[in-house]
Design a protein around this motif. Sequence first.
Motif, PDB file in Angstrom:
ATOM      1  N   GLN A 157       0.810  -1.224   0.000  1.00 33.88           N
ATOM      2  CA  GLN A 157       0.000   0.000   0.000  1.00 33.88           C
ATOM      3  C   GLN A 157       0.844   1.275   0.000  1.00 33.88           C
ATOM      4  OE1 GLN A 157      -3.151   0.205   2.897  1.00 33.88           O
ATOM      5  NE2 GLN A 157      -3.908   2.135   2.106  1.00 33.88           N
ATOM      6  N   TRP A 176       1.887   2.577  -3.452  1.00 35.60           N
ATOM      7  CA  TRP A 176       0.911   2.907  -4.499  1.00 35.60           C
ATOM      8  C   TRP A 176       0.840   4.405  -4.749  1.00 35.60           C
ATOM      9  CZ3 TRP A 176      -3.572  -0.130  -1.777  1.00 35.60           C
ATOM     10  CH2 TRP A 176      -3.336  -1.497  -1.898  1.00 35.60           C
ATOM     11  N   ASP A 233       2.819   0.277  -8.583  1.00 38.97           N
ATOM     12  CA  ASP A 233       3.534   0.655  -7.362  1.00 38.97           C
ATOM     13  C   ASP A 233       4.970   1.053  -7.683  1.00 38.97           C
ATOM     14  OD1 ASP A 233       5.381  -1.633  -7.054  1.00 38.97           O
ATOM     15  OD2 ASP A 233       3.591  -2.797  -6.626  1.00 38.97           O
TER      16      ASP A 233
END
Length: 322
Positions: free
Chosen positions: A202, A205, A255
Amino acid sequence: MRRLPPVLLEDGCPRELISLIRTVLAACKEISFRVGQGALSGVLGSTLDENIQGETQKKLDVLTNQLLKDILLESGYVKAIASEEEDFTVAGNPDANYIVAFDPLDGSSNTDINSLVGTIFSIMAAPEGAVPADPSIFMQPGKNQVAAGYVLYGPSTVLALTTGKGTRFFTLDKTHGTFLLTQDFATVPEETSEFAINASNQRHWQPAMQNYINDLIAGDTGPRGRNFNMRWIAAMVGDVHRVLCRGGIFTYPTDTKDPNKPNKLRLLYEANPMAMLIEQAGGIASTGTERIMDIQPDAIHQRVAVILGSKNEVETCLSYHK
Ligand code: F6P
Ligand code: MN
């Protein structure tokens, strides 16, 4: 229960395409058997090699690739094949009309833990007059696919298949070696409260995706005003199957973890076939900025960002990207 060939014949699917699909499935039946044997067949674990994409090859990656390759090329139904485990495309019968791209064993890191894996395939027509050895015959957008599917090797072996007339599920009757229709016209529910991400990425990203997922995690205390649940199988084939069965949003976004590899999933044999299955079941498949099946490929192993699943939820996710 209805068998696969008559179901496709009723749809008006060309006999040659049905024969090609049955050829892919012949290999998948054998893969189902080998995967099911697990440690008994001595095929678990890794080889000492890497594929062209720098991934360690599992013994089952090599074995399943060889099975599909041999059976497809021997059949005479394919002009060429492209595989995750082949550096280059492989030429087949010059007189054949179809080309097949496949991921022989998606999620192969799951083999050693007896978890879900599957074979993903995409079939397109070979361009008129094309030469089998010319890799550019695969440089077609996913909307040109004439058939797409996966075979999921789980507690039961399930085929999800579309030839452009909806998405259907067939289950392998292992006693008789036949795929039987177990669900006609699967539909992805438009609404969902379930998402599938590798949350460990995460922080790498882009802001739009981080914001979207943060709002899901905030649940009934955040702007969405309701709680969401998370599921992650670590095999796209398993996660997409769940989305097809009961809805959800699956994403493997861009990413910055590895600057040489901004995206993970491959367009030709992962994103495109899954996009066709999802769209044929009423869902959406996008990169965040465009429809996956509209992308004009420029390389066999090209990677793309993937956001797919329930219509309303994917649209909400896309609204964060505008
Ligand atoms: O084929 C790529 C793949 O195995 C997908 O099936 C899966 O969604 C993804 O990689 C999982 O990768 P990671 O564990 O690195 O997030
Ligand atoms: Mn894969």
